[in-house]
Design an enzyme around this catalytic site. Structure first.
Site, PDB file in Angstrom:
ATOM      1  N   ARG A 106       0.857  -1.192   0.000  1.00  0.00           N
ATOM      2  CA  ARG A 106       0.000   0.000   0.000  1.00  0.00           C
ATOM      3  C   ARG A 106       0.888   1.236   0.000  1.00  0.00           C
ATOM      4  O   ARG A 106       1.751   1.400   0.864  1.00  0.00           O
ATOM      5  CB  ARG A 106      -0.898  -0.010   1.234  1.00  0.00           C
ATOM      6  N   ARG A 121      -3.920   2.898  17.635  1.00  0.00           N
ATOM      7  CA  ARG A 121      -4.646   2.249  16.537  1.00  0.00           C
ATOM      8  C   ARG A 121      -4.480   3.135  15.309  1.00  0.00           C
ATOM      9  O   ARG A 121      -3.840   4.171  15.369  1.00  0.00           O
ATOM     10  CB  ARG A 121      -6.129   2.150  16.934  1.00  0.00           C
ATOM     11  N   LYS A 122      -5.136   2.757  14.197  1.00  0.00           N
ATOM     12  CA  LYS A 122      -5.006   3.602  13.007  1.00  0.00           C
ATOM     13  C   LYS A 122      -5.710   4.947  13.212  1.00  0.00           C
ATOM     14  O   LYS A 122      -6.563   5.090  14.102  1.00  0.00           O
ATOM     15  CB  LYS A 122      -5.577   2.895  11.789  1.00  0.00           C
ATOM     16  N   CYS A 128     -13.778  -1.546   4.982  1.00  0.00           N
ATOM     17  CA  CYS A 128     -12.909  -0.791   4.068  1.00  0.00           C
ATOM     18  C   CYS A 128     -13.723  -0.283   2.878  1.00  0.00           C
ATOM     19  O   CYS A 128     -13.380   0.728   2.279  1.00  0.00           O
ATOM     20  CB  CYS A 128     -11.759  -1.663   3.576  1.00  0.00           C
ATOM     21  N   GLY A 129     -14.784  -0.988   2.521  1.00  0.00           N
ATOM     22  CA  GLY A 129     -15.650  -0.538   1.420  1.00  0.00           C
ATOM     23  C   GLY A 129     -16.670   0.496   1.865  1.00  0.00           C
ATOM     24  O   GLY A 129     -17.486   0.948   1.065  1.00  0.00           O
ATOM     25  N   GLY A 155     -16.246  -6.641   2.573  1.00  0.00           N
ATOM     26  CA  GLY A 155     -16.188  -8.079   2.826  1.00  0.00           C
ATOM     27  C   GLY A 155     -16.305  -8.500   4.272  1.00  0.00           C
ATOM     28  O   GLY A 155     -16.496  -9.678   4.570  1.00  0.00           O
TER      29      GLY A 155
HETATM   30  S1  SF4 Z   1     -13.453  -4.774   4.684  1.00  0.00           S
HETATM   31 FE1  SF4 Z   1     -11.200  -4.616   4.621  1.00  0.00          FE
HETATM   32  S2  SF4 Z   1     -10.542  -6.229   5.990  1.00  0.00           S
HETATM   33 FE2  SF4 Z   1     -12.665  -6.687   5.487  1.00  0.00          FE
HETATM   34  S3  SF4 Z   1     -12.622  -8.001   3.675  1.00  0.00           S
HETATM   35 FE3  SF4 Z   1     -12.725  -5.946   2.906  1.00  0.00          FE
HETATM   36  S4  SF4 Z   1     -10.596  -5.360   2.572  1.00  0.00           S
HETATM   37 FE4  SF4 Z   1     -10.577  -7.125   3.927  1.00  0.00          FE
END
Ligand code: SF4
Length: 586
Positions: free
Chosen positions: A125, A240-241, A512-513, A507
Site C-alpha cells: 500500500r 490504533r489507526k 474498508c468498502g 467483505g
Molecule cells: S473490509 Fe477490509 S478487511 Fe474486510 S474483507 Fe474488505 S478489505 Fe478485507
C-alpha cells in the site's frame, strides 16, 4: 541453502536478542554473521511513548501492544531490507521469517503478507497524499510488476484515494523501495497503528467552485507525519489507526465525517480575510462501532492546521487507550474525557505554541447553497482555468490490471501533463486537458471501452473492498460478485434520468468498502441457506454525503449472497427507494 528460523531480533532496548534458535546443521555459521548490516534508527515509535504508557503496555494483555513493546513496528523500515537481501542471497525462505514480523510488523513498511490467500506474496500500500500520482510513476510501477506472472498482479484504487499493488515478493522489497525512492513515492506507515493516506479533494486547484485547494496541506501533513512515506517514528506507535481528511468545501465531499480528524473550510475571518476551517473529530467505521464525527467547535486558519494535527496526534498517542484493540480508536478517548476536556487540552497546547485558534464565529457560517462538485461527477468539465478541462472516468470496483495501468499512464502523459487524481470512490480524474484534445482523449479505446466517462446508474456508484480474493479477513468475495450483481440489475431495471445509486460492498465489518456511507451498503456476514452456513450480507440503507451526512442503518441481516435470495431484495429496494422500474421487455 541454510534452513533455519530467523532467530535474532533487534529489540526496543537497542540490543540483539537470541530467540528460539533452530538450525538445520550444527556446523553452519551463526546467522548474525550472515546478516547484512543496515543502519537502524536510534529512535523508534516506542521511544516517543511516555514512560507511564510504556509501563502499562508491558502490564496489559493486548497482544499487538506487547508485540510493539518487544520490537517497535518502525524497525520494519530497516528490517524489510534485511529480509529482502537474505531472501535474495538464498540464505532463507520466507517461511523462516518469524510470523510476527512477516504478517504484522512489515505492515509498518506498507507490506501486507497475504498468508491466507496467496502465501509468500505481498500487497503493498502506497501513500499518495491527496490521491495524486503521475504517469511516469504509474508506468515505472507497472515495469516493476512485469517481473511477475501478470495473472497474479494488479492495482486497486482504495477508498482513501490510494493505490495498492498486488503480487510483490519479499525478496524484491529492497529493489522496490529503491524504485519508490527514485519516483518520490513512499509506502511506510500505510498500515497498522499509523496515520493512513491523507485524503483531499481530487479536484483541488481545478474546481471552479472550491473554497480551498487541499493539495499543499495534504502533502505537508504527509511530510510531518510520515516523512513523505519514508518513515518518521514520532507517530508510528499510535494506539490504533488514524484517518485524516481535508475538504475543499464546507460541504463534506471528502468523507471527513468518517475520519478521526477532518478540516473543512467554513468561513472567512472578517479581520484578516483568511479562510477558517472547522475541525471534526472522532469519525470512524469499525467492526464494533460506526460514528460520524463531532464538531470540536474550534476554528483555525490554514496556517494552524499542521500544529492542530500534531497536538491531536500527541494527545491520542500519549493518552489513547491501549488495553483492547476494540476500544482504542480516538472516539473512545473523546468519550472518556468529554468533548470540552479534549478541546481544552488542544487549546492549552496550541496556546503554549502561540498557534492561532478561534471560537466559531457567529453569523459567519458558509453559504451551503453555492455549487459543489463531488468526486462522483463523471465526464468532461471546464476547470477554473480558462480553456482547461478535467475528465472524470469510472474504474469498475477500482481495479486495473498492469496492461490497463500502462495505457492509462500513457494517456495521462499525452493529455493531462501526466497527472492522475484518484478518488475515494475508486475512480480517477485526468486534469488540465486542453480543448483541442478533448475529442481525441474521449476516443482512447481504454476510456471508451473500459474506464468510461459515462457509467451506468448503478456502475457509477459501485464501490467494493478487496474481499476474499486477496484479503484474509474477508467473510465473502466482493469485487467480482458486486460487478455481476450490478450488471444483472442494470439489465433488469431502468432508472430515472440522472439517477445515481451508491452501492458499496465490504467483505467484513472492518468496512474498508465503507458500506455505511452508501445508499445501499452490503457487508459480508454469515448467513444460512437450506440449513447450511453460507456467504451472506447484512444490508445497510440510507447513508448520505454532503450537508448533514449520516450513516446508513441496518435494514436486513444475514441474507445469503446467492442471487436467488439477494437479487429480489435489491430489485425491491431500488424500485421503492430509488425510482427504478422493471424494463418493459422483462
Ligand atoms: S473490509 Fe477490509 S478487511 Fe474486510 S474483507 Fe474488505 S478489505 Fe478485507
Amino acid at each position: 541453502m541454510h534452513c533455519r528460523s530467523l532467530c535474532y531480533v533487534r529489540t526496543n532496548a537497542l540490543s540483539v536478542r537470541r530467540l528460539n534458535e533452530t538450525t538445520a546443521s550444527a556446523d553452519s555459521a551463526p546467522l548474525e554473521d550472515s546478516l547484512p548490516s543496515f543502519d537502524l534508527p536510534l529512535i523508534t515509535g516506542w521511544d516517543f511513548l511516555p514512560k507511564t504508557i510504556q509501563q502499562s503496555v508491558l502490564e496489559n494483555n493486548n497482544k499487538i501492544e506487547k508485540l510493539k513493546a518487544e520490537k517497535d513496528g518502525s524497525l520494519a523500515w530497516q528490517e524489510i531490507q534485511k529480509y529482502s537481501q537474505m531472501l535474495r542471497d538464498g540464505n532463507v525462505n520466507w517461511e523462516d521469517i518469524p510470523p510476527e514480523d512477516l504478517d504484522i510488523r512489515l505492515k509498518w513498511a506498507g507490506f501486507f503478507h497475504r498468508r491466507k490467500r496467496v502465501p509468500g506474496t505481498f500487497m503493498v500500500r502506497l501513500r499518495l497524499p491527496n490521491g495524486i500520482i503521475w504517469g511516469y510513476q504509474l508506468k515505472a510501477l507497472c515495469s516493476f510488476l512485469r517481473r511477475y506472472d501478470l495473472q497474479n498482479t494488479c492495482f486497486d484504487i482504495t477508498t482513501r484515494q490510494n493505490l495498492q499493488l498486488r503480487g510483490i515478493r519479499l525478496e524484491d522489497a529492497g529493489i522496490f523501495l529503491e524504485e519508490l525512492t527514485r519516483l518520490g513515492i513512499g509506502c511506510f506507515q500505510s498500515g497498522m497503528d499509523n496515520v493512513r493516506n491523507i485524503v483531499g479533494s481530487p479536484l483541488a486547484g481545478i474546481d471552479p467552485y472550491e473554497l480551498y485547494d487541499t493539495r499543499s496541506i495534504c502533502f505537508a501533513l504527509d511530510e510531518m507525519i510520515s516523512n513523505g512515506g519514508k518513515g518518521k517514528p514520532d507517530f508510528a506507535n499510535l494506539p490504533r489507526k488514524f484517518n485524516i481528511a481535508v475538504g475543499s468545501y464546507s460541504v463534506d465531499t471528502v468523507h471527513g465525517h468518517i475520519n478521526d480528524l477532518a478540516f473543512l473550510p467554513i468561513a472567512k475571518d472578517d479581520s484578516s480575510g483568511s479562510l477558517l476551517f472547522e475541525i471534526l473529530i472522532g469519525g470512524l467505521l469499525s467492526p464494533k462501532r460506526n460514528e460520524t464525527s463531532l464538531r470540536l467547535n474550534l476554528w483555525v486558519p490554514e496556517s494552524s492546521i499542521l500544529a492542530v494535527t500534531r497536538v491531536v496526534l500527541e494527545i491520542y498517542r500519549d493518552f489513547g487507550f491501549r488495553n483492547s484493540r476494540a476500544t482504542s480508536r480516538f472516539i473512545y478517548l473523546i468519550e472518556s474525557w468529554g468533548l470540552e476536556r479534549i478541546k481544552a487540552e488542544i487549546v492549552r497546547r496550541l496556546e503554549e505554541k502561540d498557534v492561532v485558534w478561534l471560537e466559531p464565529l457567529k453569523n459567519s457560517i458558509a453559504d451551503n447553497s453555492a455549487p459543489v462538485i463531488g468526486s462522483e461527477i463523471f465526464g468532461i468539465h471546464l476547470q477554473r482555468q480558462k480553456d482547461k478541462f478535467f475528465l472524470s472516468c469510472h474504474v469498475p470496483v477500482g481495479r486495473l490490471n498492469v496492461q490497463e495501468a500502462e495505457v492509462l499512464a500513457d494517456i495521462a502523459s499525452n493529455y493531462s501533463c501526466g497527472e492522475i487524481r484518484l478518488t475515494v470512490d475508486q475512480n480517477f480524474i485526468l486534469p488540465n486537458i486542453v480543448r483541442t484534445k478533448i475529442e481525441s482523449v474521449l476516443q482512447e479505446p481504454l476510456l471508451r471501452e473500459r474506464f468510461t466517462h459515462r457509467p451506468r446508474p448503478l456502475s457509477k456508484g459501485l464501490v467494493s473492498c478487496t474481499g476474499s480474493q486477496f484479503c484474509g479477513l474477508a467473510l465473502i468475495e466482493t469485487k467480482n460478485r458486486s460487478l455481476e450483481l450490478c450488471k444483472i440489475l442494470e439489465e433488469t431495471l431502468d432508472f430515472p434520468d440522472g439517477q445515481t445509486v451508491r452501492i458499496h460492498w465490504t467483505g467484513c465489518p472492518n468496512s474498508c468498502g465503507q458500506a455505511q456511507v452508501a445508499d445501499i451498503g452490503l457487508m459480508g456476514a454469515p448467513a444460512k441457506q437450506d440449513g447450511k452456513l453460507v456467504e451472506g450480507v447484512d444490508i445497510y440503507l440510507g447513508g448520505t454525503l454532503g450537508v448533514n451526512s449520516t450513516l446508513g442503518t441496518l435494514y436486513r441481516k444475514g441474507i445469503p449472497c446467492d442471487f436467488k435470495y439477494l437479487l429480489p431484495i435489491m430489485i425491491e429496494l431500488l424500485q421503492t427507494h430509488f425510482g427504478a422500474r422493471l424494463k418493459e421487455d422483462m
